[in-house]
Design an enzyme around this catalytic site. Structure first.
Site, PDB file in Angstrom:
ATOM      1  N   GLU A 327       0.845  -1.195   0.000  1.00  0.00           N
ATOM      2  CA  GLU A 327       0.000   0.000   0.000  1.00  0.00           C
ATOM      3  C   GLU A 327       0.881   1.246   0.000  1.00  0.00           C
ATOM      4  OE1 GLU A 327      -4.061  -1.195   2.332  1.00  0.00           O
ATOM      5  OE2 GLU A 327      -2.455  -0.349   3.540  1.00  0.00           O
ATOM      6  N   CYS A 328       0.668   2.117  -0.954  1.00  0.00           N
ATOM      7  CA  CYS A 328       1.349   3.408  -1.033  1.00  0.00           C
ATOM      8  C   CYS A 328       2.869   3.221  -0.953  1.00  0.00           C
ATOM      9  CB  CYS A 328       0.834   4.359   0.037  1.00  0.00           C
ATOM     10  SG  CYS A 328       1.172   6.096  -0.326  1.00  0.00           S
ATOM     11  N   GLY A 329       3.509   3.526   0.176  1.00  0.00           N
ATOM     12  CA  GLY A 329       4.950   3.348   0.285  1.00  0.00           C
ATOM     13  C   GLY A 329       5.382   1.918   0.057  1.00  0.00           C
ATOM     14  N   THR A 427      -1.440  -0.907  -4.305  1.00  0.00           N
ATOM     15  CA  THR A 427      -2.344   0.228  -4.480  1.00  0.00           C
ATOM     16  C   THR A 427      -1.712   1.465  -3.854  1.00  0.00           C
ATOM     17  OG1 THR A 427      -3.490  -0.121  -2.369  1.00  0.00           O
ATOM     18  CG2 THR A 427      -4.380  -1.260  -4.308  1.00  0.00           C
TER      19      THR A 427
END
Length: 437
Positions: A327-329, A427
């Protein structure tokens, strides 16, 4: 849940509600009271400070992403507490334009749903009696949101305080405290908000100073007396399926942004959490059946992640036979490369072709609703997910198959679709829950 509660909010961001919140949490804890903190909205940073101040894990309450049943489940964390303090986000009535599961994400939704009155922190610098007009407007904007009183912040002098109180008295607004201007207890900031609690040197001393400051300038007994029990909240139980039975979860300063309610729900469903640290060059536990890389600040540790050969080799081997999701990072760390703010390119794990850059900064912020076009660990295709995205990186390349059709809170499609390649997926939004409808 009969524990009395209050919402600590403000007309806008940057007015001092976090200082008041932390000071109240630590001061009440020092009095021997058990205080349960909550945070309105999808914030990661503030809850860690809440925990440090109160000794209890802070829990997110989000009216846009969460159903009534899920909010009720979250509020159950206050069992056996003496007091609830819920910190708002942005201004009291600020939210998105389109209503979500329970509201539009405004802190006022939480007050209205629970019945917890609002303590409004008002920055009175540059005004005096006029601040009462602001308070009166907030008190009357929604009759279902009760204003317990105000705390005046950044008061310049006793005369300034007296003039401001005259206006509040004329409007029938109770003044619960008056905080003079100080700099010593302000926290350093980063692009996602405050620096993380675990990074803040001397945090206990800062929290003790905040408690002393608030105790000296706020009527603690009147604050306590203003709290009200939570109204009954009913609704279907939340759906939070674990992504696997044994979950290898990255956890360190670069990968720390995972919502506590997700991990708690996974454990409640019987899943085992196996933490590991990419920054310590640890690979995911080979006995796990899923690896989950949360968000965080990989750009601050990009060189160390790139040099973590054991982590990268272990992650690559894991992804050959089992799902890895970021997720993200975490998604960025699974990509081909991350370019830091100085323009230096760092090799990432290469499970996906994603290339992101902080040299070309652009803020991406907001709620996300996603319809999966491919399976995600724990969710089948066509599942409707709700989450939140907040980062400053720019996508230079996202060549893999899109994972989902992703829209913002208004229903407009966004280009951050996520990616999937083999067992790897990622994501930019942080999962909050599955939609109930």
């Amino acid at each position: 849940m009969n524990t009395p509660g209050l919402v600590i909010s403000a007309p806008a961001s940057g007015t001092g509600k976090t200082t008041l919140m932390l000071g109240l949490l630590r001061a009440f804890a020092q009095q021997g009271k058990t205080v349960q903190p909550f945070k309105s909205g999808p914030d990661y940073i503030d809850p860690a400070f809440h925990r440090a101040a109160s000794g209890r894990a802070s829990v997110n309450l989000d009216s846009w992403a969460m159903s009534r049943g899920m909010i009720a489940s979250q509020i159950s964390a206050a069992a056996n507490a003496d007091l609830v303090l819920a910190e708002g986000s942005m201004g009291l009535f600020d939210g998105v334009a389109v209503t979500g599961e329970t509201g539009n994400g405004a802190s006022a939704d939480i007050s209205e749903l629970t019945g917890w009155p609002v303590v409004l922190v008002i920055d009175v610098s540059g005004q005096a009696q006029s601040a009462a007009a602001v308070a009166k407007g907030f008190a009357s904007y929604n009759p279902n949101v009760k204003l317990a009183g105000v705390v005046l912040n950044r008061v310049a002098s006793p005369r300034h305080d007296a003039l401001t109180r005259v206006g509040m008295e004329a409007m029938g607004i109770e003044v619960l405290g008056s905080l003079p201007r100080v700099k010593s207890i302000e926290m350093p900031e980063r692009h996602l908000g405050l620096v993380q609690a675990q990074e803040q040197a001397g945090l206990d001393a800062i929290l003790d100073d905040a408690a002393k400051f608030v105790s000296e300038h706020v009527d603690m007994e009147r604050v306590l007396a203003a709290a009200q029990p939570c109204k009954p909240i009913t609704g279907p139980a939340p759906r939070l399926t674990p992504p696997g039975q044994r979950i290898a979860l990255a956890q360190d300063d670069a990968f720390s942004f995972v919502y506590p309610h997700l991990v708690a729900a996974w454990r409640a469903a019987g899943a085992e959490i196996l933490p590991f640290s990419p920054l310590a060059d640890q690979a995911p536990d080979d006995s796990a059946d899923i690896c989950w890389l949360p968000g965080g600040y990989p750009e601050l540790h990009a060189g160390k992640i790139a040099a973590a050969q054991n982590f990268r080799a272990g992650l690559q081997a894991f992804a050959m036979t089992r799902p890895v999701h970021g997720e993200c990072g975490g998604y960025m760390a699974m990509g081909e490369a991350l370019i830091d703010k100085d323009g230096t390119r760092h090799q990432m794990a290469g499970l996906l072709g994603l290339v992101t850059s902080y040299a070309k900064r652009k803020m991406h912020l907001g709620y996300r609703q996603a319809e999966l076009t491919h399976p995600l660990p724990g969710f089948a295709p066509q599942s409707q997910l709700r989450g939140h995205e907040f980062h400053y990186s720019t996508i230079l390349d996202q060549p893999d198959t899109p994972l989902a059709c992703v829209r913002d809170a208004n229903g407009a499609e966004v280009p951050e679709t996520g990616s999937v390649r083999g067992f790897a997926s990622g994501t930019f939004f942080h999962l909050i829950t599955e939609a109930t409808s």
